[in-house]
Write an enzyme that holds these catalytic residues in place. Sequence first.
Site, PDB file in Angstrom:
ATOM      1  N   HIS A  49       0.889  -1.153   0.000  1.00  0.00           N
ATOM      2  CA  HIS A  49       0.000   0.000   0.000  1.00  0.00           C
ATOM      3  C   HIS A  49       0.929   1.204   0.000  1.00  0.00           C
ATOM      4  O   HIS A  49       2.033   1.143   0.579  1.00  0.00           O
ATOM      5  CB  HIS A  49      -0.867   0.032   1.259  1.00  0.00           C
ATOM      6  CG  HIS A  49      -1.844  -1.106   1.326  1.00  0.00           C
ATOM      7  ND1 HIS A  49      -1.990  -1.907   2.425  1.00  0.00           N
ATOM      8  CD2 HIS A  49      -2.728  -1.564   0.402  1.00  0.00           C
ATOM      9  CE1 HIS A  49      -2.920  -2.807   2.186  1.00  0.00           C
ATOM     10  NE2 HIS A  49      -3.379  -2.624   0.965  1.00  0.00           N
ATOM     11  N   ASP A  52       2.287   1.822   3.326  1.00  0.00           N
ATOM     12  CA  ASP A  52       3.209   0.821   3.887  1.00  0.00           C
ATOM     13  C   ASP A  52       4.636   1.317   3.652  1.00  0.00           C
ATOM     14  O   ASP A  52       5.527   1.099   4.467  1.00  0.00           O
ATOM     15  CB  ASP A  52       3.066  -0.545   3.194  1.00  0.00           C
ATOM     16  CG  ASP A  52       1.744  -1.238   3.498  1.00  0.00           C
ATOM     17  OD1 ASP A  52       1.262  -1.108   4.643  1.00  0.00           O
ATOM     18  OD2 ASP A  52       1.213  -1.898   2.592  1.00  0.00           O
TER      19      ASP A  52
HETATM   20  C1  3MF Z   1      -9.280  -6.545   0.379  1.00  0.00           C
HETATM   21  C2  3MF Z   1      -8.013  -6.871  -0.244  1.00  0.00           C
HETATM   22  C3  3MF Z   1      -6.913  -5.890  -0.032  1.00  0.00           C
HETATM   23  C4  3MF Z   1      -6.139  -5.596  -1.295  1.00  0.00           C
HETATM   24  C5  3MF Z   1      -4.944  -4.763  -1.004  1.00  0.00           C
HETATM   25  C6  3MF Z   1      -4.197  -4.372  -2.236  1.00  0.00           C
HETATM   26  C7  3MF Z   1      -6.036  -5.757   2.167  1.00  0.00           C
HETATM   27  O1  3MF Z   1     -10.200  -7.544   0.317  1.00  0.00           O
HETATM   28  O2  3MF Z   1      -7.875  -7.918  -0.847  1.00  0.00           O
HETATM   29  O3  3MF Z   1      -6.049  -6.435   0.955  1.00  0.00           O
HETATM   30  O4  3MF Z   1      -5.730  -6.763  -1.904  1.00  0.00           O
HETATM   31  O5  3MF Z   1      -5.385  -3.634  -0.343  1.00  0.00           O
HETATM   32  O6  3MF Z   1      -4.939  -3.566  -3.038  1.00  0.00           O
END
Ligand code: 3MF
Length: 344
Positions: A49, A52
């Site tokens: 992200h 992150d």
């Molecule tokens: C939510 C997800 C997310 C996305 C991530 C990358 C937290 O259901 O799957 O995981 O995969 O944010 O875009």
Amino acid sequence: MAGEYRFSFGPWNIHEGADPFGPTVRRGLTFARKLKSFKKLGFDGVQFHDDDAVPNMNDLSPKEIAKQAKEVRNMLKEEGLAAEFVAPRLWEDPRTIDGGYTSNDAEARQYAKERSRRAIDIAAALETKLIVLWLAREGTYIREAKDSKQAVDRLVTAINDMLDYSPDIKIAIEPKPNEPMDQAYIPTTGHALALSYVTRNPKRVGVNIETAHVILAGLDPSDEMGFALACDKLYTVHLNDQNGLKFDEDKSFGSVNLRRAFNQVRILDKYNYGKRGEFVGLDVKAMRTQKQDVATKHLSNSRTIFLRLVELVRSLNQAKVDQLIAERDYEELDLLILNHLMGK
Ligand code: 3MF
Ligand code: MG
């Protein structure tokens, strides 16, 4: 065979176990500590992200953001890791409570646009060209809250802005039918790919297919992957598993339905997924019951299962499969597959 595939996960896949009904149950690890575990677990790629990589990015100038992201790139290099993608995290800020790109509030939409541009800057600093868009809050809780035609127009505008901002990037939309919203605007691969074709540059807009999200939409993950492969738009995957229609579980790959996992690996392996640098991405969650020192097994286990399934895919008697298809004896084919999965 392991070397033929490169695996990735995101730092959020090592987590403290909080859920909507209870607090954390494991100690949090710093990003630097998490990075140390990638290679040990057999992974070469890191999914990000934007925050992150640059946690306080909302308080920083674009220049400062790029500088911090470059420090993260150096940390990756020291560990021998590559960034796979950067995803703008548009679902946590108070400004995006009602969505980012599709918000009814022009200021919120402006924020979403700026934030997406910064995510692209971070991707450039981390030396990846892939942007993932999980359109978390781009939907509604009640049907009348937004105009669905206008919402899709706004998604196109937002994606076009990103494509214009950087000629290098490719965008992988990660469809999901619900959660957090009651109804999401881009629930399936088909929606994502149709959206791609109305953007300024369809050649740079594809999908990230997540097993659990497809199951939540009542569809078959390997068929969705085949659909994206046929359109040459499978930029990455989020492999995991899901036990029926309930909250998004992000279980270890293959842990619910081994045959479904087998068929995902089969279509990927058959059509040379990974040969153009695509990572086998995971998006898996450790069970809340898992103790601290064994809370990364969901990652190594998912990778192990993927590789074991590659072996099973390649050792399937394809001549026999073809013969049974020619005879239209799908009952026998069913048994052949089940026996194969049971090692017979
Ligand atoms: C939510 C997800 C997310 C996305 C991530 C990358 C937290 O259901 O799957 O995981 O995969 O944010 O875009
Ligand atoms: Mg995901």
